[in-house]
Design a protein around this motif. Sequence first.
Motif: not given
Length: 230
Positions: A24-44
């Motif tokens: 929320l603090s970083l959000q603007d029209e130039e950025l997309n975000f993906i949230i991962c909770k684990t290293i396994a999710e990040a690798r995927k």
Amino acid sequence: MITKNKKLVMILEDDTDLAEGIELSLQDEELNFIICKTIAEARKALGLYYFDLLIVDINLPDGNGLELCRELKKKIRIPVALLTAKVMEIDIVKGLESGADDYITKPFSLMVLRARIRALLRRNLTANKREYRNSVFLFIFETMEFYKNGVQIELSRTEQRILYLLVSNPNRILTRERLLEWVWPEGTEYVEDNALSVGIRRLRDKLEDDSSNPTYIKTVYGKGYVWESM
């Protein structure tokens, strides 16, 4: 939803409230975000998308963010900001030695975080352009557009990943092991032995004038492959 032509940021943080607060603090029209909770999710996610920045918590349910950072920095050029509650100087040193580009201790001001993250993105803009061009080719990885002599070429996701690593390291030999780890970061144990060779062959068929006598994607026998920049 991931929108083309926006920078993509991964937030690897198991505290859902904190991760959403960062987004929320970083959000603007130039950025997309993906949230991962684990290293396994990040690798995927790393296997599916090209990221412009990683924000990584050190203490995660299935591993250590320092180790992930160290591993990724051996394969790809991408800024990493580490998040941690630790404040000891030795921990900061360990974080920076792992290859991290910044080290942010909790609790932190979201305003300060925003300024430091945007500085990393600006620094990365010129250092890691997602475009390659010469007199023959134009590769725009961000929009997945690839041209040879002005004619568009369709590449599979696997072919794009192989090509990206090759052209990002022109005239440098990349081992099969490094290419395999980059193309299939979620693990290579289920990847067929000839999958990389097939990907290289298909790339040559699409990019080379004579795929049996390649000019750009050269095999260095016993070592790996190299993109020869003309």
